[in-house]
Design a protein around this motif. Structure first.
Motif, PDB file in Angstrom:
ATOM      1  N   SER A   1      17.103  10.436 -11.036  1.00 38.81           N
ATOM      2  CA  SER A   1      17.296  11.432 -12.091  1.00 38.81           C
ATOM      3  C   SER A   1      16.015  12.178 -12.458  1.00 38.81           C
ATOM      4  O   SER A   1      16.042  13.075 -13.307  1.00 38.81           O
ATOM      5  CB  SER A   1      17.846  10.752 -13.350  1.00 38.81           C
ATOM      6  OG  SER A   1      16.964   9.719 -13.789  1.00 38.81           O
ATOM      7  N   PHE A   2      14.874  11.824 -11.791  1.00 32.86           N
ATOM      8  CA  PHE A   2      13.612  12.497 -12.130  1.00 32.86           C
ATOM      9  C   PHE A   2      12.714  12.584 -10.900  1.00 32.86           C
ATOM     10  O   PHE A   2      12.400  11.561 -10.294  1.00 32.86           O
ATOM     11  CB  PHE A   2      12.877  11.761 -13.247  1.00 32.86           C
ATOM     12  CG  PHE A   2      11.634  12.472 -13.708  1.00 32.86           C
ATOM     13  CD1 PHE A   2      11.724  13.608 -14.500  1.00 32.86           C
ATOM     14  CD2 PHE A   2      10.379  12.014 -13.338  1.00 32.86           C
ATOM     15  CE1 PHE A   2      10.578  14.274 -14.914  1.00 32.86           C
ATOM     16  CE2 PHE A   2       9.231  12.675 -13.742  1.00 32.86           C
ATOM     17  CZ  PHE A   2       9.324  13.812 -14.537  1.00 32.86           C
ATOM     18  N   PRO A   3      12.267  13.809 -10.505  1.00 32.39           N
ATOM     19  CA  PRO A   3      11.515  13.994  -9.258  1.00 32.39           C
ATOM     20  C   PRO A   3      10.010  13.735  -9.410  1.00 32.39           C
ATOM     21  O   PRO A   3       9.177  14.621  -9.185  1.00 32.39           O
ATOM     22  CB  PRO A   3      11.814  15.453  -8.897  1.00 32.39           C
ATOM     23  CG  PRO A   3      11.948  16.127 -10.223  1.00 32.39           C
ATOM     24  CD  PRO A   3      12.618  15.109 -11.129  1.00 32.39           C
ATOM     25  N   LEU A   4       9.627  12.524  -9.761  1.00 36.87           N
ATOM     26  CA  LEU A   4       8.220  12.183  -9.948  1.00 36.87           C
ATOM     27  C   LEU A   4       7.405  12.389  -8.670  1.00 36.87           C
ATOM     28  O   LEU A   4       6.226  12.740  -8.728  1.00 36.87           O
ATOM     29  CB  LEU A   4       8.088  10.734 -10.414  1.00 36.87           C
ATOM     30  CG  LEU A   4       6.671  10.193 -10.609  1.00 36.87           C
ATOM     31  CD1 LEU A   4       5.967  10.941 -11.740  1.00 36.87           C
ATOM     32  CD2 LEU A   4       6.703   8.687 -10.901  1.00 36.87           C
ATOM     33  N   GLY A   5       8.023  12.188  -7.506  1.00 33.86           N
ATOM     34  CA  GLY A   5       7.292  12.261  -6.245  1.00 33.86           C
ATOM     35  C   GLY A   5       7.240  13.640  -5.620  1.00 33.86           C
ATOM     36  O   GLY A   5       6.874  13.778  -4.444  1.00 33.86           O
ATOM     37  N   LEU A   6       7.559  14.677  -6.387  1.00 28.50           N
ATOM     38  CA  LEU A   6       7.583  16.040  -5.848  1.00 28.50           C
ATOM     39  C   LEU A   6       6.183  16.577  -5.583  1.00 28.50           C
ATOM     40  O   LEU A   6       5.281  16.427  -6.402  1.00 28.50           O
ATOM     41  CB  LEU A   6       8.297  16.959  -6.845  1.00 28.50           C
ATOM     42  CG  LEU A   6       8.397  18.441  -6.483  1.00 28.50           C
ATOM     43  CD1 LEU A   6       9.308  18.643  -5.288  1.00 28.50           C
ATOM     44  CD2 LEU A   6       8.906  19.245  -7.685  1.00 28.50           C
ATOM     45  N   SER A   7       5.995  17.195  -4.393  1.00 27.84           N
ATOM     46  CA  SER A   7       4.828  18.023  -4.074  1.00 27.84           C
ATOM     47  C   SER A   7       3.490  17.281  -4.068  1.00 27.84           C
ATOM     48  O   SER A   7       2.566  17.637  -4.786  1.00 27.84           O
ATOM     49  CB  SER A   7       4.761  19.218  -5.043  1.00 27.84           C
ATOM     50  OG  SER A   7       3.968  20.248  -4.506  1.00 27.84           O
ATOM     51  N   ASN A   8       3.387  16.268  -3.213  1.00 30.20           N
ATOM     52  CA  ASN A   8       2.101  15.650  -2.913  1.00 30.20           C
ATOM     53  C   ASN A   8       1.489  16.406  -1.733  1.00 30.20           C
ATOM     54  O   ASN A   8       2.119  17.311  -1.179  1.00 30.20           O
ATOM     55  CB  ASN A   8       2.282  14.165  -2.597  1.00 30.20           C
ATOM     56  CG  ASN A   8       1.078  13.333  -3.021  1.00 30.20           C
ATOM     57  OD1 ASN A   8      -0.050  13.812  -3.012  1.00 30.20           O
ATOM     58  ND2 ASN A   8       1.316  12.080  -3.375  1.00 30.20           N
ATOM     59  N   GLU A   9       0.273  16.024  -1.295  1.00 33.07           N
ATOM     60  CA  GLU A   9      -0.378  16.756  -0.212  1.00 33.07           C
ATOM     61  C   GLU A   9      -1.114  15.813   0.740  1.00 33.07           C
ATOM     62  O   GLU A   9      -1.726  14.831   0.304  1.00 33.07           O
ATOM     63  CB  GLU A   9      -1.385  17.765  -0.763  1.00 33.07           C
ATOM     64  CG  GLU A   9      -0.775  18.900  -1.547  1.00 33.07           C
ATOM     65  CD  GLU A   9      -1.826  19.892  -2.022  1.00 33.07           C
ATOM     66  OE1 GLU A   9      -2.665  20.299  -1.189  1.00 33.07           O
ATOM     67  OE2 GLU A   9      -1.809  20.237  -3.206  1.00 33.07           O
ATOM     68  N   PHE A  10      -1.061  16.133   2.041  1.00 32.76           N
ATOM     69  CA  PHE A  10      -1.892  15.444   3.030  1.00 32.76           C
ATOM     70  C   PHE A  10      -3.342  15.912   2.866  1.00 32.76           C
ATOM     71  O   PHE A  10      -3.593  17.084   2.542  1.00 32.76           O
ATOM     72  CB  PHE A  10      -1.409  15.753   4.453  1.00 32.76           C
ATOM     73  CG  PHE A  10      -0.052  15.205   4.772  1.00 32.76           C
ATOM     74  CD1 PHE A  10       0.135  13.837   4.938  1.00 32.76           C
ATOM     75  CD2 PHE A  10       1.041  16.057   4.905  1.00 32.76           C
ATOM     76  CE1 PHE A  10       1.399  13.325   5.242  1.00 32.76           C
ATOM     77  CE2 PHE A  10       2.302  15.551   5.214  1.00 32.76           C
ATOM     78  CZ  PHE A  10       2.478  14.178   5.381  1.00 32.76           C
ATOM     79  N   ILE A  11      -4.295  15.004   3.103  1.00 30.11           N
ATOM     80  CA  ILE A  11      -5.711  15.338   2.897  1.00 30.11           C
ATOM     81  C   ILE A  11      -6.568  14.939   4.095  1.00 30.11           C
ATOM     82  O   ILE A  11      -7.770  14.688   3.959  1.00 30.11           O
ATOM     83  CB  ILE A  11      -6.255  14.676   1.617  1.00 30.11           C
ATOM     84  CG1 ILE A  11      -6.005  13.156   1.636  1.00 30.11           C
ATOM     85  CG2 ILE A  11      -5.642  15.320   0.380  1.00 30.11           C
ATOM     86  CD1 ILE A  11      -6.659  12.422   0.470  1.00 30.11           C
ATOM     87  N   GLY A  12      -5.978  14.890   5.290  1.00 31.41           N
ATOM     88  CA  GLY A  12      -6.753  14.574   6.472  1.00 31.41           C
ATOM     89  C   GLY A  12      -7.022  13.104   6.671  1.00 31.41           C
ATOM     90  O   GLY A  12      -7.925  12.722   7.432  1.00 31.41           O
ATOM     91  N   ARG A  13      -6.247  12.256   6.007  1.00 31.76           N
ATOM     92  CA  ARG A  13      -6.364  10.801   6.159  1.00 31.76           C
ATOM     93  C   ARG A  13      -5.009  10.234   6.578  1.00 31.76           C
ATOM     94  O   ARG A  13      -3.971  10.857   6.344  1.00 31.76           O
ATOM     95  CB  ARG A  13      -6.783  10.138   4.843  1.00 31.76           C
ATOM     96  CG  ARG A  13      -8.171  10.501   4.354  1.00 31.76           C
ATOM     97  CD  ARG A  13      -8.391  10.018   2.929  1.00 31.76           C
ATOM     98  NE  ARG A  13      -8.100   8.585   2.794  1.00 31.76           N
ATOM     99  CZ  ARG A  13      -8.014   7.960   1.618  1.00 31.76           C
ATOM    100  NH1 ARG A  13      -8.151   8.643   0.487  1.00 31.76           N
ATOM    101  NH2 ARG A  13      -7.760   6.666   1.569  1.00 31.76           N
ATOM    102  N   LYS A  14      -5.020   9.069   7.196  1.00 31.53           N
ATOM    103  CA  LYS A  14      -3.769   8.393   7.478  1.00 31.53           C
ATOM    104  C   LYS A  14      -3.093   8.081   6.148  1.00 31.53           C
ATOM    105  O   LYS A  14      -3.727   7.564   5.223  1.00 31.53           O
ATOM    106  CB  LYS A  14      -4.010   7.095   8.252  1.00 31.53           C
ATOM    107  CG  LYS A  14      -2.728   6.365   8.598  1.00 31.53           C
ATOM    108  CD  LYS A  14      -2.999   5.112   9.423  1.00 31.53           C
ATOM    109  CE  LYS A  14      -1.693   4.382   9.738  1.00 31.53           C
ATOM    110  NZ  LYS A  14      -1.929   3.160  10.542  1.00 31.53           N
ATOM    111  N   ALA A  15      -1.826   8.456   6.038  1.00 32.37           N
ATOM    112  CA  ALA A  15      -1.097   8.277   4.783  1.00 32.37           C
ATOM    113  C   ALA A  15       0.069   7.309   4.979  1.00 32.37           C
ATOM    114  O   ALA A  15       0.611   7.191   6.077  1.00 32.37           O
ATOM    115  CB  ALA A  15      -0.585   9.617   4.273  1.00 32.37           C
ATOM    116  N   GLU A  16       0.425   6.629   3.905  1.00 30.43           N
ATOM    117  CA  GLU A  16       1.550   5.699   3.955  1.00 30.43           C
ATOM    118  C   GLU A  16       2.405   5.829   2.705  1.00 30.43           C
ATOM    119  O   GLU A  16       1.889   6.042   1.610  1.00 30.43           O
ATOM    120  CB  GLU A  16       1.065   4.257   4.111  1.00 30.43           C
ATOM    121  CG  GLU A  16       0.440   3.956   5.466  1.00 30.43           C
ATOM    122  CD  GLU A  16       0.267   2.463   5.725  1.00 30.43           C
ATOM    123  OE1 GLU A  16       0.771   1.656   4.910  1.00 30.43           O
ATOM    124  OE2 GLU A  16      -0.351   2.118   6.737  1.00 30.43           O
TER     125      GLU A  16
END
Length: 228
Positions: free
Chosen positions: A193-208
């Protein structure tokens, strides 16, 4: 279990490629030997554009001509599967069911966005449902993809660029972590019911991205990954 997104997109195991009647933006990679290609109704237009031969032509053919589908199947030696117009699943969902029955555990979905929003939403639900069964599915949009993860994780190589968004498909997803990104989450709770995870960004590191309990829908940009 953590899924390696880079390896999955490169085709580390046989893939079922499904082409729907929606907007088509190009291939992430061309099908390889051992893959299965399904034209779901109007998806045969994209295959004709790519000069790819389907293994299966499937649909009720309300968005494509039945005679054209029959001709394509005959010309390519493909199996023709006729569906009743009155049914409880979409053509693309029926194609996913068929691919699963044939033993495929990784799905690439093209032409499953754009056009009618209700069909796009239905396809997103199908991607989440496959994840709950331990099956990987990637729905490709305009230089972006959506996948899902259930009680597990996704890892992204350091060369990824652009935006990434995470949404809870289940009512509540517990123990959500986002690392190696511009904004990090630690043991968070996400709600449908709430999009807390909206619009993060990659920064040139391995992400998980990982979730202890629940199903997440994960949108990420692909840059220039499409072959055309």
């Amino acid at each position: 279990m953590t899924i390696d997104i880079g390896a999955s997109l490169a085709g580390s195991e046989p893939v079922c490629h499904i082409f729907g009647a929606g907007s088509f933006y190009g291939l992430v990679r061309r099908p390889a030997e051992g893959d299965l290609i399904i034209a779901a109704d109007g998806g045969m237009r994209a295959l004709e554009q790519l000069s790819l031969r389907p293994d299966i032509v499937l649909g009720d053919f309300d968005s494509g001509d039945a005679d054209r589908a029959k001709g394509l199947a005959e010309a390519s030696g493909a199996e023709l599967v006729r569906l009743n117009v009155i049914k409880d699943v979409s053509d693309s969902a029926a194609a996913m069911d068929l691919g699963r029955e044939r033993g495929y555990r990784t799905f690439f979905l093209y032409g499953c966005t754009g056009g009618r929003l209700d069909h796009t939403l239905g396809n997103l639900q199908d991607v989440a449902a496959l994840s709950m069964e331990g099956i990987r599915a990637f729905l490709f949009d305009d230089h972006a993809a959506v996948t899902a993860v259930t009680d597990g994780g996704l890892s992204f190589p350091e060369y990824m660029k652009g935006y990434l968004s995470v949404f809870s498909h289940t009512d509540i997803s517990l123990g959500v972590y986002e690392t190696g990104l511009k904004y990090e989450l630690k043991d968070a709770e996400l709600k449908s019911s709430f999009p807390l995870g909206l619009s993060n960004e990659f920064i040139g590191r391995k992400a998980e991205i990982s979730v202890r309990k629940g199903t997440l829908l994960v949108y990420f940009q692909l840059g220039e990954a499409y072959e055309g």
